[in-house]
Write a protein that holds these residues in place. Structure first.
Motif, PDB file in Angstrom:
ATOM      1  N   VAL A 213       0.810  -1.219   0.000  1.00 38.06           N
ATOM      2  CA  VAL A 213       0.000   0.000   0.000  1.00 38.06           C
ATOM      3  C   VAL A 213       0.843   1.268   0.000  1.00 38.06           C
ATOM      4  N   LYS A 214       2.149   1.132   0.071  1.00 39.20           N
ATOM      5  CA  LYS A 214       3.020   2.311   0.093  1.00 39.20           C
ATOM      6  C   LYS A 214       2.804   3.148  -1.159  1.00 39.20           C
ATOM      7  N   GLY A 215       2.662   4.444  -0.955  1.00 34.11           N
ATOM      8  CA  GLY A 215       2.434   5.355  -2.065  1.00 34.11           C
ATOM      9  C   GLY A 215       0.977   5.513  -2.437  1.00 34.11           C
ATOM     10  N   ARG A 216       0.116   4.650  -1.911  1.00 40.84           N
ATOM     11  CA  ARG A 216      -1.319   4.736  -2.229  1.00 40.84           C
ATOM     12  C   ARG A 216      -2.165   5.058  -0.992  1.00 40.84           C
ATOM     13  N   PHE A 217      -1.741   4.573   0.159  1.00 42.29           N
ATOM     14  CA  PHE A 217      -2.498   4.778   1.394  1.00 42.29           C
ATOM     15  C   PHE A 217      -1.730   5.726   2.307  1.00 42.29           C
ATOM     16  N   THR A 218      -2.471   6.514   3.055  1.00 39.78           N
ATOM     17  CA  THR A 218      -1.877   7.417   4.044  1.00 39.78           C
ATOM     18  C   THR A 218      -2.645   7.296   5.354  1.00 39.78           C
ATOM     19  N   VAL A 219      -1.927   7.017   6.410  1.00 42.11           N
ATOM     20  CA  VAL A 219      -2.536   6.933   7.737  1.00 42.11           C
ATOM     21  C   VAL A 219      -2.238   8.232   8.481  1.00 42.11           C
ATOM     22  N   SER A 220      -3.219   8.702   9.229  1.00 45.63           N
ATOM     23  CA  SER A 220      -3.048   9.925  10.007  1.00 45.63           C
ATOM     24  C   SER A 220      -3.899   9.824  11.261  1.00 45.63           C
ATOM     25  N   ARG A 221      -3.666  10.746  12.183  1.00 44.89           N
ATOM     26  CA  ARG A 221      -4.486  10.742  13.395  1.00 44.89           C
ATOM     27  C   ARG A 221      -4.758  12.161  13.842  1.00 44.89           C
ATOM     28  N   ASP A 222      -5.908  12.317  14.502  1.00 45.24           N
ATOM     29  CA  ASP A 222      -6.303  13.586  15.113  1.00 45.24           C
ATOM     30  C   ASP A 222      -6.388  13.314  16.605  1.00 45.24           C
ATOM     31  N   ARG A 223      -5.396  13.773  17.327  1.00 47.08           N
ATOM     32  CA  ARG A 223      -5.332  13.448  18.748  1.00 47.08           C
ATOM     33  C   ARG A 223      -6.480  14.092  19.523  1.00 47.08           C
ATOM     34  N   ASP A 224      -6.905  15.258  19.100  1.00 44.60           N
ATOM     35  CA  ASP A 224      -8.013  15.937  19.803  1.00 44.60           C
ATOM     36  C   ASP A 224      -9.316  15.159  19.654  1.00 44.60           C
ATOM     37  N   LYS A 225      -9.493  14.484  18.514  1.00 43.07           N
ATOM     38  CA  LYS A 225     -10.722  13.739  18.255  1.00 43.07           C
ATOM     39  C   LYS A 225     -10.553  12.250  18.561  1.00 43.07           C
ATOM     40  N   ASN A 226      -9.351  11.854  18.990  1.00 46.80           N
ATOM     41  CA  ASN A 226      -9.077  10.432  19.259  1.00 46.80           C
ATOM     42  C   ASN A 226      -9.451   9.572  18.055  1.00 46.80           C
ATOM     43  N   THR A 227      -9.101  10.052  16.894  1.00 47.42           N
ATOM     44  CA  THR A 227      -9.514   9.388  15.658  1.00 47.42           C
ATOM     45  C   THR A 227      -8.315   9.169  14.746  1.00 47.42           C
ATOM     46  N   MET A 228      -8.292   7.994  14.139  1.00 47.03           N
ATOM     47  CA  MET A 228      -7.285   7.648  13.148  1.00 47.03           C
ATOM     48  C   MET A 228      -7.976   7.527  11.795  1.00 47.03           C
ATOM     49  N   TYR A 229      -7.252   7.907  10.757  1.00 45.23           N
ATOM     50  CA  TYR A 229      -7.812   7.857   9.412  1.00 45.23           C
ATOM     51  C   TYR A 229      -6.927   7.017   8.498  1.00 45.23           C
ATOM     52  N   LEU A 230      -7.535   6.512   7.444  1.00 42.14           N
ATOM     53  CA  LEU A 230      -6.774   5.843   6.398  1.00 42.14           C
ATOM     54  C   LEU A 230      -7.298   6.367   5.066  1.00 42.14           C
ATOM     55  N   GLU A 231      -6.470   7.163   4.404  1.00 40.84           N
ATOM     56  CA  GLU A 231      -6.804   7.670   3.091  1.00 40.84           C
ATOM     57  C   GLU A 231      -6.282   6.666   2.068  1.00 40.84           C
ATOM     58  N   MET A 232      -7.189   6.110   1.276  1.00 41.74           N
ATOM     59  CA  MET A 232      -6.819   5.091   0.301  1.00 41.74           C
ATOM     60  C   MET A 232      -7.078   5.636  -1.102  1.00 41.74           C
ATOM     61  N   SER A 233      -6.069   5.604  -1.930  1.00 42.13           N
ATOM     62  CA  SER A 233      -6.227   6.084  -3.300  1.00 42.13           C
ATOM     63  C   SER A 233      -5.745   5.019  -4.274  1.00 42.13           C
ATOM     64  N   ASN A 234      -6.124   5.196  -5.537  1.00 39.43           N
ATOM     65  CA  ASN A 234      -5.760   4.235  -6.575  1.00 39.43           C
ATOM     66  C   ASN A 234      -6.051   2.805  -6.117  1.00 39.43           C
ATOM     67  N   LEU A 235      -7.249   2.613  -5.629  1.00 42.09           N
ATOM     68  CA  LEU A 235      -7.625   1.315  -5.073  1.00 42.09           C
ATOM     69  C   LEU A 235      -7.609   0.231  -6.138  1.00 42.09           C
ATOM     70  N   LYS A 236      -7.170  -0.942  -5.720  1.00 40.44           N
ATOM     71  CA  LYS A 236      -7.088  -2.115  -6.592  1.00 40.44           C
ATOM     72  C   LYS A 236      -8.044  -3.187  -6.093  1.00 40.44           C
ATOM     73  N   SER A 237      -8.357  -4.135  -6.956  1.00 42.00           N
ATOM     74  CA  SER A 237      -9.284  -5.190  -6.543  1.00 42.00           C
ATOM     75  C   SER A 237      -8.717  -5.987  -5.369  1.00 42.00           C
ATOM     76  N   GLU A 238      -7.396  -6.107  -5.318  1.00 45.02           N
ATOM     77  CA  GLU A 238      -6.793  -6.862  -4.219  1.00 45.02           C
ATOM     78  C   GLU A 238      -6.839  -6.130  -2.879  1.00 45.02           C
ATOM     79  N   ASP A 239      -7.314  -4.894  -2.877  1.00 42.71           N
ATOM     80  CA  ASP A 239      -7.511  -4.171  -1.617  1.00 42.71           C
ATOM     81  C   ASP A 239      -8.838  -4.550  -0.970  1.00 42.71           C
ATOM     82  N   THR A 240      -9.646  -5.302  -1.678  1.00 47.94           N
ATOM     83  CA  THR A 240     -10.927  -5.748  -1.129  1.00 47.94           C
ATOM     84  C   THR A 240     -10.700  -6.599   0.106  1.00 47.94           C
ATOM     85  N   ALA A 241     -11.293  -6.194   1.211  1.00 45.69           N
ATOM     86  CA  ALA A 241     -11.136  -6.893   2.490  1.00 45.69           C
ATOM     87  C   ALA A 241     -11.983  -6.191   3.533  1.00 45.69           C
TER      88      ALA A 241
END
Length: 123
Positions: free
Chosen positions: A63-91
């Motif tokens: 997923v390197k170069g396609r996914f980005t993980v980030s967090r908002d400490r104030d909201k206690n929330t983690m995100y995963l931005e996924m781009s250029n998704l492929k069929s093998e990302d299905t899960a």
């Protein structure tokens, strides 16, 4: 600690999607949060992780170069931005929180899972 994922869905190859994972409860004890994914008949594998303090990230090679993980400490929330998704990302994508130390009366448990959110990439 309770983790609730959101943002999954059905998309096309090449599309983008953003997942979120909101933590509640003893969030101050969370050290690292991560995204894992699991397909039917397969093991649950790490996709990306991030430290809550310094924001240090780690990614699976697939997923390197396609996914980005980030967090908002104030909201206690983690995100995963996924781009250029492929069929093998299905899960089913799961959020996990690793604690600095087990919580009282937890029986030594030092990590928690969310219930998961399905991502399906159609070609």
């Amino acid at each position: 600690v309770t983790l609730v994922e959101a943002g999954g869905g059905l998309v096309q190859v090449g599309d983008s999607l953003r997942l979120s994972c909101e933590a509640s409860g003893s969030t101050a004890s969370i050290n690292v949060m991560g995204w894992y994914r699991q397909s039917p008949g397969s093991q649950r594998d790490l996709v990306a992780s991030i430290t809550m303090g310094g924001g240090y990230t780690n990614y699976a090679d697939s997923v390197k170069g396609r996914f980005t993980v980030s967090r908002d400490r104030d909201k206690n929330t983690m995100y995963l931005e996924m781009s250029n998704l492929k069929s093998e990302d299905t899960a089913k994508y799961y959020c996990r929180a690793n604690l600095l130390f087990p919580l009282p009366d937890s029986g030594g448990r030092d990590y928690y899972w969310g219930q998961g959110t399905q991502v399906t990439v159609s070609s």
